[in-house]
Design an enzyme around this catalytic site. Structure first.
Site, mmCIF file in Angstrom:
data_model
loop_
_atom_site.group_PDB
_atom_site.id
_atom_site.type_symbol
_atom_site.label_atom_id
_atom_site.label_comp_id
_atom_site.label_asym_id
_atom_site.label_seq_id
_atom_site.Cartn_x
_atom_site.Cartn_y
_atom_site.Cartn_z
ATOM 1 C CG ASP A 290 4.420 -7.868 -7.596
ATOM 2 O OD1 ASP A 290 4.063 -7.107 -6.482
ATOM 3 O OD2 ASP A 290 4.816 -9.084 -7.224
HETATM 4 C C1 BGC Z 1 5.020 -8.713 -3.826
HETATM 5 C C2 BGC Z 1 3.505 -8.843 -3.693
HETATM 6 C C3 BGC Z 1 2.930 -7.938 -2.690
HETATM 7 C C4 BGC Z 1 3.357 -6.586 -3.124
HETATM 8 C C5 BGC Z 1 2.674 -5.586 -2.155
HETATM 9 C C6 BGC Z 1 5.734 -7.030 -3.959
HETATM 10 O O1 BGC Z 1 6.927 -7.093 -3.763
HETATM 11 O O2 BGC Z 1 5.557 -9.465 -4.937
HETATM 12 O O3 BGC Z 1 2.952 -9.924 -3.517
HETATM 13 O O4 BGC Z 1 1.505 -8.087 -2.729
HETATM 14 O O5 BGC Z 1 5.064 -6.415 -3.135
HETATM 15 O O6 BGC Z 1 3.408 -5.244 -1.067
#
Ligand code: BGC
Length: 753
Positions: A290
């Site tokens: 993440d």
């Molecule tokens: C989120 C994810 C997301 C990623 C890309 C993160 O902060 O937890 O769910 O896909 O950002 O935007």
């Protein structure tokens, strides 16, 4: 000299021939993919390999704290990044891809994006769609999203979020399918199939990404990014199955999560990623971290610095670094020092390259970058129609007095009041994509537009008053709202929380209706006019006075592009509501977590009875305000004739269950028939009931249908006291009903062996 030149050619120029994409694509058969990857990897330097394990956010939008201060073009040309996110639209993706084509090996970039509930055509937020309990419709919604996104240069969505969430304080509850493992697993499959279509490589298919692996939804206190502490049983039984379902459905990728799980950050969690996901489940795709979650292991206190974070991540099976930059900074040194094996890096690289091959990007890096296709695809009429149907299917009728709704076409005047009536943008909900070249707001049918159009068609006049803001304590609009309400035959009020109060980093400690909106509803209720309240939110809210006093209540969540039309469809009964809550609605924050499949405890309380020394509250019932599975219709259904094919089952037997459902009302409608089981005695205590199956049935007025369910051994199985999966002999209760708290038929059977 000639010999020297020959040596030079043999040593440097000849291998270059193998580097060309053309040479690689000559081996274009799928069975050759692994060979092609091997051939390519033989040409890659360590730095280029690490580049494939790096995803970089585009320059214009960010969905997390930006750490990269360098020049994107330089990174791409140097082969130091293999994927990008937050770059949307054919023009932009094409430009970046052209830069990748200037890199030494011309390895195409992957473009990932949070296509969570639609691309240009926005569907209801995922939790709302989950309320439809309509798997084909949910799949179709993901299909439309994929078709639009793929036409706009996107190869990969960071969806579905399959985190089980039992805590509505958590803002990300809006991105998932709610509290139940069975429903969540079926929805996970539907979404993966929807995004990935018939097969990766098709021009309307994008890779799915099951996230956030794992247990992110159980963040303590519902506070985003918080720790998770849970038993292995809970993890295996409740939180992992939707991920397993997504993997089995062929999800190409997984994303790990921010949280620590029992003290070990998910991103550095070998047990989750190597033992379970890539080990027992045999997952052949790749795992992306993440945003920043590798580097954040330093803050967690799990590793001492970023280099150690890189080592912990790759060791644990995290293949791609999203925005931590720890792989690009430290992985080469770790390999050179022998702290990380080349085999580990190669495995991660191979996983990423495999997907690029499957998507056909080595054959044509620009195959998803056709401006004509993008233009012809985005916002198609049939997509909008699908969004409208999905939105209507997502509205949950929580309460109905049986006479106000659906609205009569003969009404002379209705008042449409509230701070949600006129705003446009909010209806798209969180995680809506800003599509370049489109005024995304103009794509949305506001609540006012939808309702006013529909009313006009009947010759009904619609009056409006805002009444109050969503926030703050200004009551000065109440008088006008009451004056307007008094002129109407029926008052419809639209209230809720702001659309950007749910999603990432949007946890709330107080989930009541913000500001003075509840007071506004009280003032309108006091007029004595028939009242309908529409509640807009990205989570279950707590609204005790309204729940107790208002007789017509619909939960509309955030419905997307076709919000206004869908609301009108439901208000006037063109669509008979059939949605069911995918998550319990608490009476108060103090009840959280409240979920239907709890254990009985040694001192079960009987709701409504105030008995001492029982597992209850002295100031509240245990039951939620609205239960999992609850949702009304404009018609009524009767259940009868439950039959079990046998009451004693041997191993290998499949129990057949049949029953009749009749529509006893005057309108056609859909009933969602839910089958729950309880294992009465086992080596570990079992929930009071667990959803094991459901069916949607459409019935004309007066019509009766026979439904049948099959209960196989899998449905009776659980993780026993040794954490082994299997069923144990003994007695089971079987319950069939319209909601977890509305069981209509019960039976019993015994598993003999
Ligand atoms: C989120 C994810 C997301 C990623 C890309 C993160 O902060 O937890 O769910 O896909 O950002 O935007």
């Amino acid at each position: 000299m000639v010999i020297l030149m020959l040596r030079f050619v043999l040593r440097f120029l000849l291998p270059l021939a193998f580097l060309s994409v053309a040479a690689l694509t000559a081996l274009a058969q799928p069975q050759d993919t692994e060979q092609r990857i091997t051939a390519l990897m033989q040409q890659m330097t360590l730095e280029e390999k690490i580049g494939q394990l790096n995803i970089l956010s585009g320059e214009t939008q960010a969905t997390g704290p930006v750490t990269f201060g360098g020049d994107h073009a330089t990174e791409i040309r140097a082969g130091r990044t293999g994927s990008m996110l937050n770059v949307v639209g054919v023009n932009s993706t094409r430009q970046y891809q052209q830069l990748a084509m200037q890199s030494r090996l011309k390895i195409p970039l992957l473009f990932g994006q949070d296509v969570i509930h639609g691309y240009l055509t926005t569907f209801p937020i995922p939790l709302a769609e989950a309320a439809s309990w309509d798997l084909p419709a949910i799949q179709r919604s993901a299909r439309v999203a994929a078709t639009e996104a793929a036409s706009a240069g996107i190869h990969w969505t960071f969806a579905p979020m399959v985190d089980i969430a039992r805590d509505p304080r958590w803002g990300r509850v809006m991105e998932g399918a709610g509290e139940d493992t069975y429903l969540g697993s079926r929805i996970a499959e539907a979404r993966v199939h929807g995004f990935q279509g018939a097969k990766l490589g098709d021009l309307d298919a994008i890779m799915a990404c099951a996230k956030h692996f794992a247990a992110y939804g159980a963040a303590v206190g519902g506070r985003d990014y918080n720790s998770v502490d849970m038993s292995e049983r809970q993890l295996l039984e409740t939180y992992l199955p939707p991920f397993k379902a997504a993997a089995d459905a062929g999800a190409a990728t997984f994303m790990n999560s921010f949280n620590d799980l029992n003290g070990v950050p998910a991103t550095g969690n070998k047990h989750l990623q190597r033992d379970i996901l890539k080990g027992s489940w045999g997952f052949s795709g790749f795992v992306v971290s993440d945003w920043g979650s590798m580097g954040e292991m330093v803050s967690h206190g799990y590793v001492k610095d970023e280099k150690a974070a890189a080592k912990a991540s790759i060791t644990a099976g995290s293949d791609m670094d999203m925005e931590s930059r720890v792989y690009s900074k430290h992985l080469a040194a770790l390999v050179n020092e022998g702290q990380v094996s080349m085999a580990q890096v190669d495995d991660a690289v191979r996983r990423v390259l495999r997907k690029k091959f499957e998507l056909g990007l080595f054959d044509d890096p620009f195959r998803f970058a056709d401006p004509a296709r993008e233009k012809a695809t985005l916002g198609k009429l049939e997509f909008r129609q699908a969004a409208r149907e999905m939105a209507a299917k997502s509205i949950v009728l929580l309460k109905s007095d049986g006479k106000t709704l659906p609205l009569s076409p003969k009404l002379k005047t209705i008042a449409f009041i509230g701070p949600m009536v006129k705003p446009i943008k909010g209806n798209r909900g969180g995680w809506a994509v800003s599509v370049p070249g489109y005024d995304t707001d103009s794509q949305i049918v506001s609540q006012w537009q939808g309702v006013a159009e529909r009313a006009q068609a009947n010759g009904t006049k619609v009056l409006y008053a805002k009444g109050a803001e969503m926030m703050g304590f200004d009551r000065s609009g109440f008088a006008e709202a009451v004056r307007v309400a008094r002129q109407a035959d029926v008052v419809v009020v639209s209230v809720g929380e702001s659309w950007d109060w749910s999603a990432e980093a949007k946890s709330r400690s107080d989930i009541s209706l913000p500001g003075v909106q509840e007071e506004l509803v009280k003032a309108l209720h006091a007029t004595g006019k028939p009242l309908v309240v529409l509640l807009n939110a990205g989570r279950p809210m707590v609204f005790p006075w309204i729940a107790d006093h208002v007789s017509n209540l619909a939960y509309t969540w955030w419905l997307g592009s076709e919000a206004g039309h869908a609301m009108a469809d439901v208000l006037w009964g063109d669509h008979n509501p059939s949605a069911r809550l995918p998550i319990s609605f608490p009476r108060s924050v103090g009840q959280i977590p409240v979920y239907y499949n709890h254990y009985n405890t040694g001192r079960p309380a009987v709701d409504g009875k105030q008995e001492n020394f029982k597992s209850g509250y002295i100031d509240s019932p245990n039951a939620p305000r609205f239960a999992f599975g609850h949702g009304l219709s404009y018609t009524k259904f009767a259940y009868s004739g439950l039959k079990l094919s046998q009451t004693k089952l041997h191993a290998g037997d499949v129990l057949s269950v049949s029953l009749q459902v009749s529509n006893t009302g005057a309108r056609a409608g859909d009933e969602v028939v839910q089958l729950y089981l309880r294992d009465k005695v086992a080596s570990v205590v079992r929930p009071v009931k667990e959803l094991k199956d459901f069916q949607r049935v459409h019935l004309a007025p007066g019509e009766r249908k026979t439904l049948s369910f099959q209960v196989d051994r899998e449905k009776l199985s659980f993780f026993n006291d040794q954490l082994q999966w299997g069923a144990e002999p003994g007695d089971f209760d079987l319950m069939v009903g319209a909601a977890s708290d509305d069981i209509r038929l019960v039976g019993e059977f015994e598993l003999l062996d």
